[in-house]
Design an enzyme around this catalytic site. Structure first.
Site, PDB file in Angstrom:
ATOM      1  N   CYS A  76      -0.804   4.048  11.026  1.00  0.00           N
ATOM      2  CA  CYS A  76      -0.617   5.368  11.759  1.00  0.00           C
ATOM      3  C   CYS A  76      -2.052   5.708  12.613  1.00  0.00           C
ATOM      4  O   CYS A  76      -2.448   6.625  12.638  1.00  0.00           O
ATOM      5  CB  CYS A  76      -0.555   6.435  10.695  1.00  0.00           C
ATOM      6  SG  CYS A  76      -2.034   6.700   9.456  1.00  0.00           S
ATOM      7  N   CYS A  94       1.077  -1.330   0.007  1.00  0.00           N
ATOM      8  CA  CYS A  94      -0.190  -0.114   0.170  1.00  0.00           C
ATOM      9  C   CYS A  94       0.734   1.489   0.086  1.00  0.00           C
ATOM     10  O   CYS A  94       0.951   1.943   0.928  1.00  0.00           O
ATOM     11  CB  CYS A  94      -1.045  -0.135   1.421  1.00  0.00           C
ATOM     12  SG  CYS A  94      -1.906  -1.603   1.558  1.00  0.00           S
ATOM     13  N   ALA A  95       1.450   1.569  -1.044  1.00  0.00           N
ATOM     14  CA  ALA A  95       2.571   2.191  -1.189  1.00  0.00           C
ATOM     15  C   ALA A  95       2.627   3.936  -1.363  1.00  0.00           C
ATOM     16  O   ALA A  95       3.521   4.765  -0.739  1.00  0.00           O
ATOM     17  CB  ALA A  95       3.431   1.930  -2.365  1.00  0.00           C
ATOM     18  N   PRO A 133       1.725   7.795  -0.550  1.00  0.00           N
ATOM     19  CA  PRO A 133       2.491   8.485  -1.835  1.00  0.00           C
ATOM     20  C   PRO A 133       3.830   8.273  -2.146  1.00  0.00           C
ATOM     21  O   PRO A 133       4.362   8.819  -2.920  1.00  0.00           O
ATOM     22  CB  PRO A 133       2.250   9.921  -1.406  1.00  0.00           C
ATOM     23  CG  PRO A 133       2.373   9.959   0.278  1.00  0.00           C
ATOM     24  CD  PRO A 133       1.667   8.731   0.695  1.00  0.00           C
ATOM     25  N   GLY A 134       4.391   6.920  -1.528  1.00  0.00           N
ATOM     26  CA  GLY A 134       5.758   6.662  -1.812  1.00  0.00           C
ATOM     27  C   GLY A 134       6.768   7.024  -1.061  1.00  0.00           C
ATOM     28  O   GLY A 134       7.977   6.794  -1.169  1.00  0.00           O
TER      29      GLY A 134
END
Length: 445
Positions: free
Chosen positions: A380, A257-258, A260-261
């Site tokens: 998070c 689940c990358a 925004p990188g």
């Protein structure tokens, strides 16, 4: 471009967040980039939007005796909150000026009658004063209203963490977030980065981890070093999942689940641009964000693919990956300093569905990992149902995995006391970062 009234722009931004579902950090950034806010008003603008959002439940409590039984349009209600926030929490502007500005905005956006209504409400509040929080007997309800967190959420935190830690977290969430950045260890040296940023006029200092810095003045997104990929703006807690993963040069890694990188590029930097990292996301526009970060940081070892990560088994062969990161979608209760609107949007009934999704992602990852490989799960949020409960259930239902008790050895030294066996939870008050949870698993050989 003509600069506009900062309070009027703040109200429009609050409209975008509450009525249109925009994220507060993105809505604020969009308004700033539009050039409508004067440079000298940037700090006030940000404080008005974040402050009004952070204290929304408290502000409604203060307003309730004055608007009870009255029909108030949503935008007028937001204008009243914005005004009461200034009257109660800010001392730079006299109440009479706050009221005058509010009335002018009300007349401009509505009509004279709305201006008179706003004037009457605010002058009554100024004359009589706000209701006392000491009148609330129930301690959970009082903490809920005083720190502007939904009562159900405060109760959940008290049950899970105990009163002292829950109260400290609620109060910490009202503080402004710290802007932090990660140094690109593949390209840059931390001391050189700090020196270059100071020469650009930024007030920066060492961060709490060896690879992080903190900014006290200025927006690092506008810096040369950010544009050239020497730093990436990222909360310090969000830098930890990649560290927990422990990537090594030449490996094949999946970031499920990358977007925004930020974590993807950190993994790539730690691997010195070697090996291959597959970065998945469900949405095309988010794939674009990952690719932009790859170009900015200069990494060529990242392959992006639009794919529902729960279906990763159709793309990758069984036991073909050295390490997998599942930084899962979650309730986001750890990032309430940056996105205070989340605490009003999220509903308790959603948490069960999120936990089910998180388990689906971990299950999808489990078959793709090589024997002896590392699987890291992170969120998070600070919600046991999505954190420790998910990790425990994963191990119960996947007998080919075991807790990775070497997690502590990969963490920065100051964090090792926070690691319990194979998992770690950071609360916002622990280091002044976002709240975060990490669990590490190893596939049995």
């Amino acid at each position: 471009m003509k600069k506009e009234n900062v309070r009027s722009i703040a109200l429009e931004t609050l409209d975008a967040i509450e009525a249109k579902g925009a994220y507060s950090n993105l809505a604020i950034d969009s308004a700033i980039r539009s050039g409508r806010v004067r440079d000298q008003d940037l700090g006030l603008f940000t404080e008005l939007v974040y402050g009004t959002l952070q204290h929304q439940i408290t502000l409604d409590f203060y307003l309730s005796p004055f608007i009870s039984g009255k029909k108030v349009d949503p935008w007028v209600h937001r204008l009243l909150r914005l005004s009461v926030f200034q009257m109660v929490y800010l001392d730079r502007v006299p109440d009479r000026a706050v009221i005058h500005e509010a009335v002018e905005i009300a007349k401009s956006r509505g009509h004279r009658g709305i201006g008179n209504f706003v004037n009457g409400i605010l002058r009554s509040l100024q004359r009589k004063g706000v209701p006392s929080l000491e009148s609330i007997d129930d301690p959970v309800k009082k903490l809920s209203i005083e720190t502007s967190h939904p009562e159900w959420l405060v109760k959940r935190w008290v049950d899970q963490l105990g009163w002292k830690r829950a109260e400290a977290m609620c109060r910490e969430n009202l503080k402004p977030p710290v802007q932090a950045a990660r140094v690109n260890v593949w390209k840059a040296n931390k001391e050189q980065v700090l020196d270059a940023l100071r020469k650009e006029g930024y007030a920066v200092e060492e961060g709490i981890w060896p690879f992080s810095i903190r900014c006290k003045r200025g927006n690092l997104a506008r810096s040369r070093l950010f544009r050239e990929g020497d730093i990436t703006i990222q909360d310090e807690s969000a830098m930890l999942p990649a560290i927990a993963l422990g990537p090594e040069e030449g490996e094949t890694i999946l970031d499920m689940c990358a977007a925004p990188g930020g974590k993807t590029t950190q993994i790539g930097e730690m691997m010195n641009n070697t090996g291959t990292i597959y970065a998945l996301d469900l949405h095309p526009h988010k794939i674009t964000l990952i690719e932009e970060n790859c170009r900015r940081t200069g990494l060529s070892n990242i392959v992006t693919e639009q794919l529902d990560a729960r279906k990763a088994g159709i793309r990758f062969a069984p036991e073909s990956l050295d390490r997998i990161l599942v930084d899962a979608p979650c309730s986001g209760f750890g990032v309430l300093k940056r996105k205070p609107e989340v605490k009003y949007i999220r509903k308790e009934k959603e948490l069960k569905n999120l936990a089910e999704l998180q388990l689906e992602l971990l299950h999808a990852a489990s078959g793709l990992l090589k024997k002896g490989g590392i699987l890291v799960y992170s969120t998070c949020t600070v919600n046991q149902e999505e954190n420790a409960d998910v990790a425990e259930l994963f191990l119960k239902t996947h007998g080919d995995f075991e807790p990775d008790e070497s997690l502590s050895s990969r963490m920065p030294e100051s964090l090792r006391s926070h690691v319990r066996k194979n998992e770690m939870e950071l609360l916002p008050q622990d280091f002044g970062t976002d709240g975060f949870y990490i669990a590490a698993f190893r596939k049995k050989v």
